[in-house]
Motif scaffolding. Sequence first.
Motif, mmCIF file in Angstrom:
data_model
loop_
_atom_site.group_PDB
_atom_site.id
_atom_site.type_symbol
_atom_site.label_atom_id
_atom_site.label_comp_id
_atom_site.label_asym_id
_atom_site.label_seq_id
_atom_site.Cartn_x
_atom_site.Cartn_y
_atom_site.Cartn_z
ATOM 1 N N ARG A 49 4.554 1.509 -7.024
ATOM 2 C CA ARG A 49 5.380 1.143 -8.186
ATOM 3 C C ARG A 49 6.469 0.198 -7.699
ATOM 4 O O ARG A 49 6.734 0.098 -6.499
ATOM 5 C CB ARG A 49 6.023 2.380 -8.811
ATOM 6 C CG ARG A 49 5.097 3.131 -9.747
ATOM 7 C CD ARG A 49 5.150 2.553 -11.156
ATOM 8 N NE ARG A 49 4.069 3.021 -11.992
ATOM 9 C CZ ARG A 49 4.002 2.793 -13.290
ATOM 10 N NH1 ARG A 49 4.931 2.092 -13.901
ATOM 11 N NH2 ARG A 49 2.984 3.234 -14.006
ATOM 12 N N TYR A 50 7.099 -0.484 -8.618
ATOM 13 C CA TYR A 50 8.216 -1.364 -8.298
ATOM 14 C C TYR A 50 7.742 -2.455 -7.327
ATOM 15 O O TYR A 50 6.774 -3.158 -7.614
ATOM 16 C CB TYR A 50 9.398 -0.567 -7.747
ATOM 17 C CG TYR A 50 9.635 0.726 -8.484
ATOM 18 C CD1 TYR A 50 9.878 0.732 -9.857
ATOM 19 C CD2 TYR A 50 9.577 1.961 -7.828
ATOM 20 C CE1 TYR A 50 10.066 1.915 -10.545
ATOM 21 C CE2 TYR A 50 9.781 3.150 -8.517
ATOM 22 C CZ TYR A 50 10.015 3.121 -9.878
ATOM 23 O OH TYR A 50 10.195 4.296 -10.562
ATOM 24 N N GLU A 51 8.403 -2.582 -6.160
ATOM 25 C CA GLU A 51 8.020 -3.609 -5.193
ATOM 26 C C GLU A 51 7.004 -3.099 -4.166
ATOM 27 O O GLU A 51 6.661 -3.805 -3.225
ATOM 28 C CB GLU A 51 9.259 -4.138 -4.459
ATOM 29 C CG GLU A 51 10.224 -4.891 -5.347
ATOM 30 C CD GLU A 51 9.583 -6.088 -6.018
ATOM 31 O OE1 GLU A 51 8.957 -6.897 -5.313
ATOM 32 O OE2 GLU A 51 9.701 -6.201 -7.254
ATOM 33 N N GLY A 52 6.555 -1.843 -4.326
ATOM 34 C CA GLY A 52 5.557 -1.309 -3.407
ATOM 35 C C GLY A 52 6.063 -0.116 -2.628
ATOM 36 O O GLY A 52 6.925 0.631 -3.093
ATOM 37 N N ILE A 53 5.524 0.066 -1.413
ATOM 38 C CA ILE A 53 5.887 1.219 -0.596
ATOM 39 C C ILE A 53 6.344 0.761 0.784
ATOM 40 O O ILE A 53 6.049 -0.362 1.215
ATOM 41 C CB ILE A 53 4.704 2.210 -0.464
ATOM 42 C CG1 ILE A 53 3.571 1.596 0.368
ATOM 43 C CG2 ILE A 53 4.191 2.624 -1.837
ATOM 44 C CD1 ILE A 53 2.407 2.549 0.616
ATOM 45 N N ASP A 54 7.038 1.648 1.477
ATOM 46 C CA ASP A 54 7.540 1.373 2.821
ATOM 47 C C ASP A 54 6.361 1.111 3.769
ATOM 48 O O ASP A 54 5.381 1.852 3.787
ATOM 49 C CB ASP A 54 8.353 2.578 3.308
ATOM 50 C CG ASP A 54 9.130 2.284 4.580
ATOM 51 O OD1 ASP A 54 8.493 2.102 5.636
ATOM 52 O OD2 ASP A 54 10.378 2.258 4.517
ATOM 53 N N GLN A 55 6.463 0.042 4.569
ATOM 54 C CA GLN A 55 5.381 -0.357 5.466
ATOM 55 C C GLN A 55 5.003 0.743 6.443
ATOM 56 O O GLN A 55 3.843 0.855 6.864
ATOM 57 C CB GLN A 55 5.789 -1.621 6.247
ATOM 58 C CG GLN A 55 4.738 -2.131 7.221
ATOM 59 C CD GLN A 55 3.462 -2.583 6.535
ATOM 60 O OE1 GLN A 55 3.509 -3.179 5.464
ATOM 61 N NE2 GLN A 55 2.311 -2.315 7.152
ATOM 62 N N ARG A 56 5.950 1.603 6.795
ATOM 63 C CA ARG A 56 5.658 2.657 7.763
ATOM 64 C C ARG A 56 4.649 3.677 7.220
ATOM 65 O O ARG A 56 3.867 4.247 7.983
ATOM 66 C CB ARG A 56 6.957 3.338 8.198
ATOM 67 C CG ARG A 56 7.831 2.437 9.071
ATOM 68 C CD ARG A 56 9.229 2.965 9.217
ATOM 69 N NE ARG A 56 9.974 2.898 7.954
ATOM 70 C CZ ARG A 56 11.262 3.211 7.828
ATOM 71 N NH1 ARG A 56 11.948 3.599 8.901
ATOM 72 N NH2 ARG A 56 11.869 3.125 6.657
ATOM 73 N N ILE A 57 4.639 3.867 5.912
ATOM 74 C CA ILE A 57 3.625 4.732 5.298
ATOM 75 C C ILE A 57 2.250 4.092 5.440
ATOM 76 O O ILE A 57 1.262 4.760 5.761
ATOM 77 C CB ILE A 57 3.953 4.986 3.816
ATOM 78 C CG1 ILE A 57 5.197 5.853 3.691
ATOM 79 C CG2 ILE A 57 2.769 5.625 3.100
ATOM 80 C CD1 ILE A 57 5.012 7.279 4.192
ATOM 81 N N ILE A 58 2.192 2.779 5.231
ATOM 82 C CA ILE A 58 0.923 2.057 5.393
ATOM 83 C C ILE A 58 0.436 2.177 6.831
ATOM 84 O O ILE A 58 -0.736 2.466 7.086
ATOM 85 C CB ILE A 58 1.093 0.575 4.999
ATOM 86 C CG1 ILE A 58 1.481 0.460 3.522
ATOM 87 C CG2 ILE A 58 -0.184 -0.214 5.281
ATOM 88 C CD1 ILE A 58 1.837 -0.940 3.069
ATOM 89 N N ASP A 59 1.341 1.969 7.782
ATOM 90 C CA ASP A 59 0.966 2.020 9.197
ATOM 91 C C ASP A 59 0.495 3.411 9.617
ATOM 92 O O ASP A 59 -0.418 3.543 10.442
ATOM 93 C CB ASP A 59 2.155 1.598 10.067
ATOM 94 C CG ASP A 59 2.546 0.145 9.862
ATOM 95 O OD1 ASP A 59 1.708 -0.621 9.352
ATOM 96 O OD2 ASP A 59 3.697 -0.211 10.196
ATOM 97 N N LEU A 60 1.098 4.453 9.070
ATOM 98 C CA LEU A 60 0.787 5.821 9.483
ATOM 99 C C LEU A 60 -0.427 6.425 8.780
ATOM 100 O O LEU A 60 -1.169 7.208 9.374
ATOM 101 C CB LEU A 60 2.003 6.730 9.227
ATOM 102 C CG LEU A 60 3.187 6.574 10.175
ATOM 103 C CD1 LEU A 60 4.392 7.354 9.642
ATOM 104 C CD2 LEU A 60 2.817 7.071 11.579
ATOM 105 N N TYR A 61 -0.628 6.076 7.509
ATOM 106 C CA TYR A 61 -1.616 6.812 6.718
ATOM 107 C C TYR A 61 -2.781 5.988 6.156
ATOM 108 O O TYR A 61 -3.872 6.519 5.967
ATOM 109 C CB TYR A 61 -0.928 7.469 5.512
ATOM 110 C CG TYR A 61 0.047 8.560 5.852
ATOM 111 C CD1 TYR A 61 -0.372 9.884 6.008
ATOM 112 C CD2 TYR A 61 1.413 8.288 5.983
ATOM 113 C CE1 TYR A 61 0.536 10.895 6.294
ATOM 114 C CE2 TYR A 61 2.323 9.293 6.267
ATOM 115 C CZ TYR A 61 1.877 10.591 6.424
ATOM 116 O OH TYR A 61 2.775 11.593 6.696
ATOM 117 N N VAL A 62 -2.547 4.722 5.847
ATOM 118 C CA VAL A 62 -3.494 3.971 5.018
ATOM 119 C C VAL A 62 -4.668 3.413 5.821
ATOM 120 O O VAL A 62 -4.485 2.788 6.866
ATOM 121 C CB VAL A 62 -2.759 2.842 4.265
ATOM 122 C CG1 VAL A 62 -3.755 1.942 3.537
ATOM 123 C CG2 VAL A 62 -1.748 3.426 3.284
#
Length: 270
Positions: free
Chosen positions: A111-124
């Motif tokens: 939502r909004y401008e997206g999510i914190d990059q660290r979540i992407i790095d850790l989980y996605v």
Amino acid sequence: MKFTVLTLFPEIPRAFFEASIMAKAVERGIIAYDLVHIRDFAFDKHKTCDDKPYGGGAGQLLLPEPLGRALDSVQAYKKHVIYVTPSGKPFTQRKAQELSQKDEIVLVCGRYEGIDQRIIDLYVDDEISVGDYVLSSGEVAATVIIDAVYRLVDDVITHESLDEESYADGLLEYPQYTRPAVYRGMVVPEVLTNGNHEHIRKWRLKKRLQKTLANRPDLVAAARLHGTLGSEAEKMIEELTEQCFEKHLDRKKRRRARARAVQGEHDGLD
């Protein structure tokens, strides 16, 4: 197969899971789903889930703590996690087919401008875009992916229906007709009513090629590159190309004739 959706607005995907073919697939036990409300994992009494991005700029980002806790609650590290984002890789039918083989998919709705990059790095595992445009709702994009994937799961839809769809073999689908045979003066093509299945097969293949050449020539080029078009299809492409060229010449002739007629009218006025 199970879909787990992490969202700030669970009512959006819930409506999809509770309607039409999806609802029947859930009722039959073919599809399962879990809607995880990210706000349930916020720390403060206001259930805050967003904040301003470091470095400045417009908009808000989803905070990593609530989202990370939500992902941990579904043991996301054991599953295939997708973040739907305009900056992801383009979603295709081939990707939908690949995802349909998974036992469980976790989708993170931004939502909004997206999510914190660290979540992407850790989980996605996958960042996926449903098109070259921006949506305000990650839930809408996630629903698009779910819809394209679940219908490919065994026993949700008949294999016959899937085999003849657009993109199933690199081509778009042929035109379809139903009753009445005549609608506003337009008649159903005779080939579809004469009962000759071989003629129908050839007509449908030709129409698929014609439509794909007109709307998505890149798909025909890709099919040729991968050698998936047979000699019959190649011959039809030659015929269609020749017909298109003849129509182009015919249009040019008509334009010239009109131009001469207009010029003649002007000369007569002079």
